[in-house]
Design a protein around this motif. Sequence first.
Motif, PDB file in Angstrom:
ATOM      1  N   SER A 209      50.558  54.214 -46.141  1.00  0.00           N
ATOM      2  CA  SER A 209      49.201  54.187 -45.590  1.00  0.00           C
ATOM      3  C   SER A 209      48.731  55.572 -45.156  1.00  0.00           C
ATOM      4  CB  SER A 209      49.144  53.234 -44.389  1.00  0.00           C
ATOM      5  OG  SER A 209      49.955  53.721 -43.325  1.00  0.00           O
ATOM      6  N   LEU A 210      49.638  56.533 -45.119  1.00  0.00           N
ATOM      7  CA  LEU A 210      49.280  57.879 -44.681  1.00  0.00           C
ATOM      8  C   LEU A 210      48.709  58.693 -45.829  1.00  0.00           C
ATOM      9  CD1 LEU A 210      52.381  58.820 -42.502  1.00  0.00           C
ATOM     10  CD2 LEU A 210      50.201  57.881 -41.738  1.00  0.00           C
ATOM     11  N   ASP A 211      47.968  59.739 -45.474  1.00  0.00           N
ATOM     12  CA  ASP A 211      47.455  60.668 -46.470  1.00  0.00           C
ATOM     13  C   ASP A 211      48.630  61.373 -47.143  1.00  0.00           C
ATOM     14  OD1 ASP A 211      44.925  62.253 -47.424  1.00  0.00           O
ATOM     15  OD2 ASP A 211      46.439  63.756 -46.934  1.00  0.00           O
ATOM     16  N   SER A 212      48.547  61.541 -48.444  1.00  0.00           N
ATOM     17  CA  SER A 212      49.661  62.129 -49.194  1.00  0.00           C
ATOM     18  C   SER A 212      49.984  63.541 -48.726  1.00  0.00           C
ATOM     19  CB  SER A 212      49.344  62.144 -50.698  1.00  0.00           C
ATOM     20  OG  SER A 212      48.162  62.904 -50.942  1.00  0.00           O
ATOM     21  N   GLY A 213      49.034  64.221 -48.131  1.00  0.00           N
ATOM     22  CA  GLY A 213      49.264  65.588 -47.699  1.00  0.00           C
ATOM     23  C   GLY A 213      50.234  65.714 -46.548  1.00  0.00           C
ATOM     24  N   VAL A 214      50.510  64.626 -45.841  1.00  0.00           N
ATOM     25  CA  VAL A 214      51.420  64.697 -44.702  1.00  0.00           C
ATOM     26  C   VAL A 214      52.758  64.038 -45.012  1.00  0.00           C
ATOM     27  CG1 VAL A 214      49.531  64.760 -43.041  1.00  0.00           C
ATOM     28  CG2 VAL A 214      50.515  62.550 -43.677  1.00  0.00           C
ATOM     29  N   VAL A 215      52.970  63.675 -46.271  1.00  0.00           N
ATOM     30  CA  VAL A 215      54.211  63.022 -46.687  1.00  0.00           C
ATOM     31  C   VAL A 215      54.889  63.878 -47.750  1.00  0.00           C
ATOM     32  CG1 VAL A 215      55.253  60.947 -47.683  1.00  0.00           C
ATOM     33  CG2 VAL A 215      53.239  60.744 -46.208  1.00  0.00           C
ATOM     34  N   SER A 216      56.187  64.066 -47.610  1.00  0.00           N
ATOM     35  CA  SER A 216      56.942  64.841 -48.585  1.00  0.00           C
ATOM     36  C   SER A 216      58.239  64.110 -48.908  1.00  0.00           C
ATOM     37  CB  SER A 216      57.261  66.236 -48.033  1.00  0.00           C
ATOM     38  OG  SER A 216      57.989  66.991 -48.991  1.00  0.00           O
TER      39      SER A 216
END
Length: 611
Positions: A209-216
Motif C-alpha cells: 500500500s506504500l508508495d514504491s519510492g519508499v520501498v526497496s
Amino acid sequence: MKIALSQLVAGRQNPRRVKPEREAHKRLVASIEAHGLLEPLVVRPNGDDKYHVIAGNRRLTALREVHRGEDVKVECVTKRVDEDTASAMSLAENFAREPMHPLDEAEAFARLASDKCKGVPAIAEEFGVGETYVRQRMKLAGLADVVKAAFRRGEIGVGIAEAFAAVPEDRQEELWRETGGRPRHAQHVRNLIEHRWIPATHAAFDVASLDSGVVSHDLFGGNVLVERTAFMQAQASALEAERGRLLEEGWKDAVIAEREQVQDRLYATEEATPDYPAPVQRKLAKIAQTRAKLEKTPAKDEAAEDRIAGLLSKLDEREQAILKDATGSYGEATKAAGTVFLMLSPDGRIERRYRLPRPTARENGEHSRGGGSGTRESGQLPTSDELTDRQRAALHHHKALAVREAVAGHKLVQKRLIVLALHANVMHDAIAVRRDVNGTVTVAGQKESVHSPLHDAQQARLAKLDPFKGDRPVDEAEAYAKLSRLTEKKLDVLIAVLIVEALTGHGGRATPLIDVLAAELGVSLRTHWTPDADWLSGYTKAQLAHLAGTLRPGAANAAMGRKKSELVAELAAVFEKAASDPKHFADKEFAERVNAWVPKVGDESTASDAA
C-alpha cells in the motif's frame, strides 16, 4: 572463414567493462603462442568491410599481442544478427568463460530485461543460473554512479556493493557521503541503512500500500526495506487500527506507547494467561504438579541439589516448547479486565503485552478504570454499573443540569441558595462563587460541557436582562447604579437566573448538595438524559452485553458474540427510540425498562429516590 586482424573491431556489445586480471591475460597469450587459436572468434559484419567481434574480445586482444605488427588472418565464425541478438550472444559467451565482474553481469542482465523485455526466469534459464542470482546481479545495476565507480576500481568489494544496492540511488549517495567514501565493510553500510530503513518483516501493515519510492527490495538478504519515516507512520496507523480491533473484541483498554512511557504500568500489572485447548492444559498441569513436587523435595547434598535444578530446567524447557506450538486465546473475563500494551520500538518492531491488574489491585477494587462500584472477583465479567471517569463525569454534569431546571421553578429553594452563596461561613462545593481576600463573595459563572434546552433558555434570558453584558468588569458603585434602573420584577428574574447559573456540580465525583436537591425536588436523571453512542462507548464489550441482558433478560449471551461497535450503535438507537417514541416497541414493559434504566455511581444511584 578467415578475417584479417585489421578488419576486426572489438564489439560494442561486449559486456565486460572491467578488464580481467593481468595474469589471466598472460595465460591466454601463452596458450595462443603455444597452440594457436583453438576456438574461432564470433563476428558480425558492420557494412564497411569491418567485422565487430560478438564473442572473443579477450582472444582478439591476445592475438594482437602475439602478432604485433602483423596483419594475419584468424579463424572467425560470421553471424548476420541484429545488435540486440549480438549483445545476448556476447553476454552468453563471456558468462561461460572467465568470470565477469559482477557489475558487468548486472548491467548486461538489466539490458536484457529492459531492452529485450526478458523476464528473470528466461534470463536465468538462458545462462543456466538461478533466478535469485539474476535478481541479485540486476540489483547491482541500480547502484549510484559514485558507488559503481568505486566498485569498478576495486575500492569496494561485492559485499559492500550489495549492501549499498539494498536502498535507492539517492539514499546510496547520502550513505556514501556518511562513510566519507570509505565504507569499512558491508555491515558498516547496513548499520547506516538501518538508521533510515526498516525491514518490512516488522510491518503490521500491507507494504504494497506504500508508495514504491519508499520501498526497496534487498535481494541479497532476502528482505524488503521501508524508509524509516514512511514505515513508522504506517506502523502507527496500523497500531491505531489494531487498537480498535482489540476494543471491538472486548479488551478493556489498548494502549499505544513507547515502552518507557508505560514501564510503570507494566510493573503494576501481571501477564495475562491465555486459555489453551484441553490437551495442552493437561500437559501444563502435569508439568506444574511435577515442578511443585520437585520444589518441595529436600536436597541432601550439593549433587542432589544440582540434579533437582537440572530437572526443573528441563521442565521449563518442555513447558516453553509446548507453549511455543500451542495456540491460545483469551477469555472474555480476561479481556474485560485486561489491557493490551502495543509498544513501538525505535527499530520498528511491535511488542505486544497482554496484562491484568495484580491480585492486590483487584482485591482493592482498583481493577476498573475510574474506580467502578464495589469489588469484583477474578474471572467475573464487569457490569454496566462499573463506569469510567468520563462516563461518571457526564452523569454528574447531567444531574446538575437536571437539578438546575428544577431549581429554576422553585422560589423558596432559590432564596436558600442565595443565603448559601452570600454567607461567609459556608464552604461551597456545588455553588460556584469567588471569594475575595477581603471576604466578599461574587457569583462566578462556569462554562458547561453539556447543556439542556432549559439551560440554553436560561442563558437567553440572562442575555436580555444582564445590565453588565459586554462591559468590562465594573466596580460595585457603578454596578449598583445600573441595577437601580431595573424594576423589582426584573431584579427577581435576574436573581433567579444567576442563582441557577451559580449552581453547578463536580465532574469528578458526586456533589452532596446536588444529591440533596435532587431528592427534595424529585429530579429524575433519565427525564433529562438519554445514553448516547459517545457515552456508551466508554463501556467494554462485556459491559455492553451485561446492559443488553439487563434491558432484555436472556440477551447477554448472544450479545457477547457481537462486535463492540455494533452493540454501541444498537443500544444507542434503542435508548433514543424509547425516549422519543416509546410506543414504537411492541413490548411496553421493555420500553419502560429502557427509559427507567440508570447506572450507579459508587454505591448510590444517580437518580433520586423519588425518580
